[in-house]
Design an enzyme around this catalytic site. Structure first.
Site, PDB file in Angstrom:
ATOM      1  CG  ASP A  30      28.648  41.224  34.145  1.00  0.00           C
ATOM      2  OD1 ASP A  30      28.797  42.797  34.221  1.00  0.00           O
ATOM      3  OD2 ASP A  30      28.617  40.744  33.003  1.00  0.00           O
ATOM      4  CG  ASN A  78      36.708  45.977  36.986  1.00  0.00           C
ATOM      5  OD1 ASN A  78      36.280  45.143  37.759  1.00  0.00           O
ATOM      6  ND2 ASN A  78      36.337  45.881  35.572  1.00  0.00           N
TER       7      ASN A  78
END
Ligand code: FPP
Length: 265
Positions: A30, A78
């Site tokens: 991340d 996503n």
């Protein structure tokens, strides 16, 4: 790709090598977007620099002797990102599969993928399936890319599979056990997950390996993924090595000589 230069191990690497390693490390990569935004660059530049971290951390894991490394590269959720970011990530994945192919094969790494891989565009799926097939007999380390992956989606699929097997009379619901479920997860056959790393200061799991992380140790680091390189990885491994894993037992029990190996791992 260039061959990795021969460098002397750092003091931390020497220390980490001297103690038992996690067999299976999962990483939530991340902070790519923030890395780019901090530099006034488009988000995709963060993902691009993040691919360099993927290469470094994979090399380090292989060199150290980690058996399995699972990278959360693209979640089921996503797909809802802006279309240009999704397209950019797909391009990067294809580039990665082509540029790393030789190094993966030369280093005995088996490339694996988990997730709804059939949802990926053909220009990613094809090099992925080719490398998966060509590396299938490698025994050095399993590098798993979680692509269009979600832990809930994986569990739902396994539950559906179990229900169908029960309906066909192939298994008795009253005797269902953990192995019946685990054998239907995408991760079937991989070692138990010992360590989950998440970068960028966020402390959540975000639908990653929900079943598998039951007894994993967690390492949260503030480093953004593009800044997470070998030394950061070693710091997480070192943290792991300092933890006492109890698997529900007491500290006295796990320190007794006759306690099963798993409880002491
Ligand atoms: C999360 O950061 C990262 C992703 C959604 C993609 C991860 C992809 C890579 C590291 C590169 C390609 C992968 C491989 C295997 C070559 P974020 O964009 O959510 O960061 P932010 O929270 O700072 O916005």
């Amino acid at each position: 790709m260039d061959r990795p230069p021969t460098v002397l191990p750092t003091a931390l690497e020497v220390q980490v090598r001297a103690r038992p390693l996690p067999r299976h490390v999962g990483i939530i990569m991340d902070g790519n977007g923030r890395w780019a935004e901090l530099r006034g660059q488009p988000r995709l530049e963060g993902h691009r620099e993040g691919s360099v971290s993927v290469r470094e951390v994979t090399r380090a894991a292989r060199r150290l002797g980690v058996q399995a490394l699972t990278l959360y590269a693209f979640s089921s959720q996503n797909w809802a990102r802006p279309p240009e970011e999704v397209a950019g990530l797909m391009d990067l994945l294809r580039e990665y599969l082509e540029s790393e192919r030789a190094e993966i094969l030369d280093n005995g790494i088996r490339l694996n993928a988990i997730g709804e891989v059939d949802k990926l565009p053909r220009y990613v799926r094809e090099p992925l399936e080719r490398l998966r097939a060509d590396s299938a007999h490698n025994t050095g380390m399993v590098l798993t890319l979680a692509l269009s992956y979600g832990g809930r989606e994986e569990l739902l699929r396994a539950a559906r599979d179990l229900a169908q097997a029960a309906a066909r009379g192939e298994l008795d619901p009253a005797h269902l056990d953990a192995d019946d479920l685990e054998s239907r997860l995408w991760t079937a056959g991989l070692p138990p997950v010992d360590l989950i790393v998440r970068t960028s200061g966020e402390q959540r799991i975000s639908n990653f390996l929900l079943w598998q992380l039951a007894y994993a140790e967690l390492c949260f680091t503030d480093a953004l993924w593009p800044d997470f390189r070998t030394e950061e990885f070693l710091r997480c491994l070192s943290q792991f090595q300092g933890r006492e894993r109890r698997f529900g037992l007491t500290s006295a029990q796990v320190n007794r000589d006759d306690t099963p190996q798993r409880a002491k791992a």
